[in-house]
Design a protein around this motif. Structure first.
Motif, PDB file in Angstrom:
ATOM      1  N   PHE A   1      39.148  50.279  46.906  1.00  0.00           N
ATOM      2  CA  PHE A   1      40.500  49.873  47.282  1.00  0.00           C
ATOM      3  C   PHE A   1      40.517  48.359  47.423  1.00  0.00           C
ATOM      4  O   PHE A   1      39.619  47.741  48.012  1.00  0.00           O
ATOM      5  CB  PHE A   1      40.970  50.571  48.570  1.00  0.00           C
ATOM      6  N   ASP A   2      41.563  47.747  46.834  1.00  0.00           N
ATOM      7  CA  ASP A   2      41.656  46.286  46.771  1.00  0.00           C
ATOM      8  C   ASP A   2      43.134  45.914  46.852  1.00  0.00           C
ATOM      9  O   ASP A   2      43.909  46.219  45.946  1.00  0.00           O
ATOM     10  CB  ASP A   2      41.046  45.791  45.453  1.00  0.00           C
ATOM     11  N   LYS A   3      43.519  45.265  47.948  1.00  0.00           N
ATOM     12  CA  LYS A   3      44.944  44.959  48.121  1.00  0.00           C
ATOM     13  C   LYS A   3      45.391  43.777  47.269  1.00  0.00           C
ATOM     14  O   LYS A   3      46.585  43.465  47.217  1.00  0.00           O
ATOM     15  CB  LYS A   3      45.255  44.726  49.600  1.00  0.00           C
ATOM     16  N   THR A   4      44.428  43.114  46.592  1.00  0.00           N
ATOM     17  CA  THR A   4      44.804  41.971  45.738  1.00  0.00           C
ATOM     18  C   THR A   4      45.203  42.426  44.337  1.00  0.00           C
ATOM     19  O   THR A   4      45.751  41.643  43.563  1.00  0.00           O
ATOM     20  CB  THR A   4      43.627  40.976  45.624  1.00  0.00           C
ATOM     21  N   THR A   5      44.918  43.681  44.002  1.00  0.00           N
ATOM     22  CA  THR A   5      45.274  44.174  42.669  1.00  0.00           C
ATOM     23  C   THR A   5      46.602  44.912  42.734  1.00  0.00           C
ATOM     24  O   THR A   5      47.026  45.380  43.797  1.00  0.00           O
ATOM     25  CB  THR A   5      44.198  45.125  42.125  1.00  0.00           C
ATOM     26  N   LYS A   6      47.227  45.062  41.582  1.00  0.00           N
ATOM     27  CA  LYS A   6      48.532  45.689  41.512  1.00  0.00           C
ATOM     28  C   LYS A   6      48.472  47.168  41.879  1.00  0.00           C
ATOM     29  O   LYS A   6      49.289  47.659  42.650  1.00  0.00           O
ATOM     30  CB  LYS A   6      49.103  45.517  40.105  1.00  0.00           C
ATOM     31  N   LYS A   7      47.495  47.857  41.316  1.00  0.00           N
ATOM     32  CA  LYS A   7      47.370  49.292  41.586  1.00  0.00           C
ATOM     33  C   LYS A   7      46.849  49.541  42.988  1.00  0.00           C
ATOM     34  O   LYS A   7      47.224  50.500  43.655  1.00  0.00           O
ATOM     35  CB  LYS A   7      46.458  49.948  40.555  1.00  0.00           C
ATOM     36  N   GLY A   8      45.946  48.699  43.443  1.00  0.00           N
ATOM     37  CA  GLY A   8      45.471  48.790  44.817  1.00  0.00           C
ATOM     38  C   GLY A   8      44.263  49.668  45.020  1.00  0.00           C
ATOM     39  O   GLY A   8      43.645  49.617  46.078  1.00  0.00           O
ATOM     40  N   GLU A   9      43.924  50.497  44.046  1.00  0.00           N
ATOM     41  CA  GLU A   9      42.759  51.354  44.210  1.00  0.00           C
ATOM     42  C   GLU A   9      42.261  51.835  42.855  1.00  0.00           C
ATOM     43  O   GLU A   9      42.946  51.748  41.840  1.00  0.00           O
ATOM     44  CB  GLU A   9      43.111  52.579  45.078  1.00  0.00           C
ATOM     45  N   LYS A  10      41.021  52.368  42.876  1.00  0.00           N
ATOM     46  CA  LYS A  10      40.432  52.904  41.653  1.00  0.00           C
ATOM     47  C   LYS A  10      39.492  54.037  42.059  1.00  0.00           C
ATOM     48  O   LYS A  10      38.717  53.917  43.015  1.00  0.00           O
ATOM     49  CB  LYS A  10      39.640  51.828  40.912  1.00  0.00           C
ATOM     50  N   LEU A  11      39.561  55.140  41.324  1.00  0.00           N
ATOM     51  CA  LEU A  11      38.682  56.270  41.552  1.00  0.00           C
ATOM     52  C   LEU A  11      37.713  56.376  40.389  1.00  0.00           C
ATOM     53  O   LEU A  11      38.126  56.461  39.221  1.00  0.00           O
ATOM     54  CB  LEU A  11      39.498  57.564  41.682  1.00  0.00           C
ATOM     55  N   ILE A  12      36.424  56.347  40.715  1.00  0.00           N
ATOM     56  CA  ILE A  12      35.389  56.283  39.675  1.00  0.00           C
ATOM     57  C   ILE A  12      34.432  57.459  39.837  1.00  0.00           C
ATOM     58  O   ILE A  12      34.066  57.831  40.954  1.00  0.00           O
ATOM     59  CB  ILE A  12      34.603  54.962  39.769  1.00  0.00           C
TER      60      ILE A  12
END
Length: 422
Positions: free
Chosen positions: A80-91
């Motif tokens: 989770f990253d509040k600086t990106t547009k999507k805000g999260e990534k599931l890997i």
């Protein structure tokens, strides 16, 4: 099937950085309130079940992650990253170290949506019953509706039956249903008074006429001295006497008739007594007829109550057959209000804490994915109860991640219970 080997989180809610190496073992995780125990153990599985908290990142941080490594080599990562547009990534990383997107299909394979152990234990009996029905594929909605209506109908029928029973009175089967005729007796009584009044009237009239006759004779004597002057008056008086004599003769003739003799008071009393007896008999007949109607109403109420009870019992049998047809987990059963386990109501009054948790874990294990790991809060369990649950989990080859509070308010720590990797 796999278990949890290692959990690593960074900047997740109250946790800065934390790694726990469980190596597939059951573990007890302790920590003070608001230290992040539940977030550490539940955040990634909850996210894969589409349960996402409002606040994810630790205060002041801009990015973080939660990573679960399985004993079979796979890794599931939530970044989770509040600086990106999507805000999260599931890997998802395979055991061959191939990185790919963690799709909803993969997520449900490892952590399917469904049973929450802690929530199930907190729920009331009716909600627990609904959950168990859903697990075994039973729907009691229609049959419960019919049962509730039939039960209410039986209750009302039994109430009406008791009301009807309370109204029952003894019945004289030999008594006539038609009341006796009292009108004729009343006429006879009224005729006696009329007859006696008439007799008195005739007697009085005769006395008056006799007296009048005597007066007339005196008047004749007085008038005889004035015959010449009063001859015409004498003739009138003689005519009057003659007419009066006719009435006297008629009166005497009427009095001499036996039927016109005065009626005795005893006869009147006898008729009055006869009237009272007839009225009493008619009251008894009326009460007896009412008793028959009451008995008929009771018999009808009794039939309705029996029919209502029959319907309730038929639905109960239907429901029992429906439950028997379902593949219930071993030890479980249904009641009208909730569920049972090992023949006892699923309550703290009827079951030990360990039995309640083992039952809940047993249900949770029915909906487990490829990860044979179950999480629950053991705040209310004593040492012996917890030991029984751990033994059960080991016998069923399940890994437990057990939360317990640290009343000293310390940081998160974990203690392994077993050392066997499955």
């Amino acid at each position: 099937m796999s278990k949890v080997k290692k959990i690593t989180v960074s900047n997740l809610k109250a946790i800065s950085d934390l790694t726990a190496d469980f190596n597939g073992c059951t573990a007890i995780i302790t920590g003070g309130n608001n230290k992040g125990k539940s977030s550490f153990l539940k955040s990634l599985p909850d996210r894969l079940k589409s349960i996402k908290p409002d606040v994810i990142l630790k205060e002041g941080a801009t990015e973080g992650y939660a990573e679960w490594e399985l004993t079979t080599g796979e890794k599931l990562i939530w970044q989770f990253d509040k600086t990106t547009k999507k805000g999260e990534k599931l890997i998802f990383i395979t055991k061959d170290n191939i990185k790919t997107a963690l799709t909803s299909e993969l997520a449900s394979r490892y952590f399917p949506k469904g049973f929450d152990i802690d929530q199930f234990i907190k729920e009331g009996p009716k909600k627990q019953r609904e959950v168990l029905q859903k697990i075994v594929g039973l729907d009691f909605t229609e049959i419960d509706t019919r049962y509730k209506q039939a039960y209410e109908n039986r209750t009302f029928a039994n109430r009406d039956l008791e009301v009807a029973r309370g109204k029952l009175t003894p019945i004289n089967e030999d008594m006539d249903e038609e009341p006796l005729d009292i009108l004729e007796i009343q006429k006879q009584i009224a005729a006696i008074d009329g007859h006696n009044d008439r007799y008195t009237h005739v007697t009085t009239g005769l006395n008056e006429k006799t007296s009048s006759q005597e007066e007339c004779q005196i008047e004749i004597t007085r008038i005889q001295s004035e015959i010449e002057r009063l001859e015409s008056l004498i003739t009138v008086q003689k005519d009057k006497i003659s007419n009066l004599q006719i009435d006297i003769d008629k009166g005497n003739e009427w009095l001499e008739v036996e039927a016109n003799k005065p009626k005795s008071e005893e006869f009147k009393i006898k008729l009055n007594n006869s009237l009272l007896d007839t009225q009493k008999t008619n009251v008894l007949i009326e009460d007896n007829n009412k008793a028959k109607l009451t008995k008929k109403a009771f018999e009808e109420a009794e039939i309705l109550a029996k029919n209502a009870d029959k319907i309730v019992k038929e639905i109960e049998v239907e429901k029992t057959d429906l439950i028997k047809s379902a593949e219930l987990p071993v030890g479980f059963g249904f009641t009208d209000e909730g569920i049972t386990y090992l023949g006892h109501s699923f309550t703290k009054e009827q079951l030990s804490s360990s039995a309640i948790y083992i039952a809940a874990l047993k249900l949770a294990s029915l909906n487990i994915g490829e990860v044979k790991t179950l999480h629950f809060d053991a705040s209310y369990l004593d040492k012996n109860s917890l030991s029984e649950i751990e033994t059960w989990a080991q016998m069923n080859d399940l890994q437990l991640l057990i939360e317990r509070p640290d009343f000293e308010g310390g940081d998160i720590e974990y203690h392994l219970i077993e050392n066997v990797i499955s």
